[in-house]
Motif scaffolding. Structure first.
Motif, mmCIF file in Angstrom:
data_model
loop_
_atom_site.group_PDB
_atom_site.id
_atom_site.type_symbol
_atom_site.label_atom_id
_atom_site.label_comp_id
_atom_site.label_asym_id
_atom_site.label_seq_id
_atom_site.Cartn_x
_atom_site.Cartn_y
_atom_site.Cartn_z
ATOM 1 N N UNK A 1 0.162 18.096 -6.999
ATOM 2 C CA UNK A 1 1.279 17.148 -6.929
ATOM 3 C C UNK A 1 2.499 17.672 -7.666
ATOM 4 N N UNK A 2 3.667 17.266 -7.199
ATOM 5 C CA UNK A 2 4.894 17.502 -7.954
ATOM 6 C C UNK A 2 4.938 16.514 -9.115
ATOM 7 N N UNK A 3 5.263 17.011 -10.312
ATOM 8 C CA UNK A 3 5.276 16.150 -11.498
ATOM 9 C C UNK A 3 6.667 16.041 -12.086
ATOM 10 N N UNK A 4 6.968 14.850 -12.583
ATOM 11 C CA UNK A 4 8.170 14.606 -13.353
ATOM 12 C C UNK A 4 7.817 13.885 -14.637
ATOM 13 N N UNK A 5 8.810 13.714 -15.499
ATOM 14 C CA UNK A 5 8.601 13.011 -16.766
ATOM 15 C C UNK A 5 9.842 12.184 -17.063
ATOM 16 N N UNK A 6 9.626 10.918 -17.451
ATOM 17 C CA UNK A 6 10.728 10.028 -17.826
ATOM 18 C C UNK A 6 10.376 9.396 -19.164
ATOM 19 N N UNK A 7 11.048 9.843 -20.212
ATOM 20 C CA UNK A 7 10.662 9.479 -21.573
ATOM 21 C C UNK A 7 11.804 8.834 -22.337
ATOM 22 N N UNK A 8 11.436 7.938 -23.249
ATOM 23 C CA UNK A 8 12.415 7.350 -24.160
ATOM 24 C C UNK A 8 12.683 8.244 -25.368
ATOM 25 N N UNK B 1 0.855 -1.200 0.000
ATOM 26 C CA UNK B 1 0.000 0.000 0.000
ATOM 27 C C UNK B 1 0.889 1.248 0.000
ATOM 28 N N UNK B 2 0.571 2.199 -0.837
ATOM 29 C CA UNK B 2 1.332 3.438 -0.926
ATOM 30 C C UNK B 2 0.762 4.445 0.062
ATOM 31 N N UNK B 3 1.579 4.842 1.044
ATOM 32 C CA UNK B 3 1.089 5.716 2.109
ATOM 33 C C UNK B 3 0.992 7.168 1.657
ATOM 34 N N UNK B 4 2.092 7.721 1.139
ATOM 35 C CA UNK B 4 2.122 9.125 0.741
ATOM 36 C C UNK B 4 2.758 9.236 -0.639
ATOM 37 N N UNK B 5 2.076 9.902 -1.550
ATOM 38 C CA UNK B 5 2.624 10.135 -2.888
ATOM 39 C C UNK B 5 3.399 11.448 -2.869
ATOM 40 N N UNK B 6 4.697 11.374 -3.117
ATOM 41 C CA UNK B 6 5.538 12.564 -3.151
ATOM 42 C C UNK B 6 5.555 13.215 -4.529
ATOM 43 N N UNK B 7 5.385 12.399 -5.582
ATOM 44 C CA UNK B 7 5.401 12.936 -6.946
ATOM 45 C C UNK B 7 4.777 11.932 -7.892
ATOM 46 N N UNK B 8 4.344 12.430 -9.026
ATOM 47 C CA UNK B 8 3.828 11.590 -10.107
ATOM 48 C C UNK B 8 4.723 11.810 -11.323
ATOM 49 N N UNK B 9 5.271 10.713 -11.847
ATOM 50 C CA UNK B 9 6.197 10.780 -12.982
ATOM 51 C C UNK B 9 5.530 10.157 -14.211
ATOM 52 N N UNK B 10 5.341 10.974 -15.233
ATOM 53 C CA UNK B 10 4.677 10.536 -16.455
ATOM 54 C C UNK B 10 5.676 9.987 -17.468
ATOM 55 N N UNK B 11 5.248 8.984 -18.200
ATOM 56 C CA UNK B 11 5.854 8.647 -19.479
ATOM 57 C C UNK B 11 5.291 9.632 -20.501
ATOM 58 N N UNK B 12 5.929 9.717 -21.670
ATOM 59 C CA UNK B 12 5.452 10.632 -22.717
ATOM 60 C C UNK B 12 4.751 9.870 -23.842
ATOM 61 N N UNK B 13 5.511 9.038 -24.549
ATOM 62 C CA UNK B 13 4.972 8.340 -25.719
ATOM 63 C C UNK B 13 3.940 7.294 -25.309
ATOM 64 N N UNK B 14 2.747 7.427 -25.846
ATOM 65 C CA UNK B 14 1.680 6.480 -25.547
ATOM 66 C C UNK B 14 0.859 6.853 -24.338
ATOM 67 N N UNK B 15 1.366 7.784 -23.514
ATOM 68 C CA UNK B 15 0.619 8.262 -22.344
ATOM 69 C C UNK B 15 0.097 9.671 -22.597
ATOM 70 N N UNK C 1 7.054 7.670 -5.173
ATOM 71 C CA UNK C 1 6.574 8.223 -6.445
ATOM 72 C C UNK C 1 5.635 7.244 -7.146
ATOM 73 N N UNK C 2 4.721 7.803 -7.899
ATOM 74 C CA UNK C 2 3.845 7.035 -8.777
ATOM 75 C C UNK C 2 4.257 7.326 -10.215
ATOM 76 N N UNK C 3 4.299 6.294 -11.038
ATOM 77 C CA UNK C 3 4.599 6.455 -12.465
ATOM 78 C C UNK C 3 3.348 6.146 -13.274
ATOM 79 N N UNK C 4 3.181 6.849 -14.387
ATOM 80 C CA UNK C 4 2.057 6.615 -15.293
ATOM 81 C C UNK C 4 2.614 6.100 -16.600
ATOM 82 N N UNK C 5 2.261 4.872 -16.952
ATOM 83 C CA UNK C 5 2.850 4.188 -18.097
ATOM 84 C C UNK C 5 1.790 3.476 -18.936
#
Length: 216
Positions: free
Chosen positions: A103-110, A1-15, A162-166
């Motif tokens: 939320x604080x946002x980040x991005x991790x892309x190929x 279980x995720x207690x506290x989300x510090x940031x959400x990190x998005x993918x780019x392509x396809x998301x 962190x949570x990632x969106x993929x």
């Protein structure tokens, strides 16, 4: 279980960008034009690879050019297509702005840095992200965790908070290997493999379902 989300990190392509059909069209035509042979599993293997990795792979398919020249030519064609209009995923801009309010946002892309910047500028989203990472800037592309780990480092956060969106198999594997909780938003044309989807903390039907309340 995720207690506290510090940031959400998005993918780019396809998301955020419906770019996989464009990547496939451009690279498939490039391979055919330059003497290579596209294989049945080529597109799924390419998804998540860094620029250095996919250009080397296209060379292995028989493209009669050095990988660096392959990368330069394909990225130029992609940039030209984006200049005609960036194919944003439905609800992408709204989802980013909605989450950025709380939320604080980040991005991790190929994608290479040039294409990341083109997309974020065109969508007027650059200011929403506290950190962005291209896999050109790390040692290994997805499914290795390097890009997500670097995003967490630039955000000065533990990736486990962190949570990632993929969307893709390699992306899901990458974020999970980094220790992040992964929200999967599968692309209808390129669904992830069942074993990769099983790594997801949540599976959403679309970006409209991605809300700050989900992360609270």
């Amino acid at each position: 279980m995720l207690a506290v989300v510090r940031a959400c990190v998005f993918d780019l392509d396809g998301v955020l960008v419906d770019s996989e059909p464009v990547w496939e069209e451009v690279r498939r035509a490039f391979v055919a034009e330059h003497g290579g042979t596209w294989q049945p599993d080529t597109q799924s293997r390419l998804m998540g690879m860094s620029t250095a990795e996919w250009s080397a792979y296209l060379h292995e398919l028989g493209v009669r050019m050095p990988p660096a020249e392959i990368a330069r030519a394909v990225v130029e064609q992609m940039a030209a297509r984006y200049r005609d209009g960036v194919p944003l995923m439905p609800g992408a801009v709204q989802a980013v702005r909605r989450l950025a309010e709380r939320n604080t946002l980040g991005l991790a892309s190929s994608s290479p840095r040039t294409l990341i910047d083109v997309v974020l500028d065109a969508a007027d989203l650059k200011q929403c992200f506290a950190a962005t990472v291209s896999t050109e800037e790390v040692a290994r592309g997805k499914p290795a965790p390097d890009g997500y780990l670097e995003a967490a480092r630039r955000l000065d956060l533990d990736p486990r908070g962190c949570v990632a969106v993929e969307d893709s198999s390699n992306g899901l594997r990458s974020a999970h290997a980094a220790g992040m909780h992964v929200i999967a938003v599968p692309h209808p044309r390129y669904p992830p493999a069942p074993d990769a989807l099983a790594l997801a903390w949540r599976v959403l039907p679309n970006l409209d379902a991605l809300t700050p309340e989900l992360l609270s």
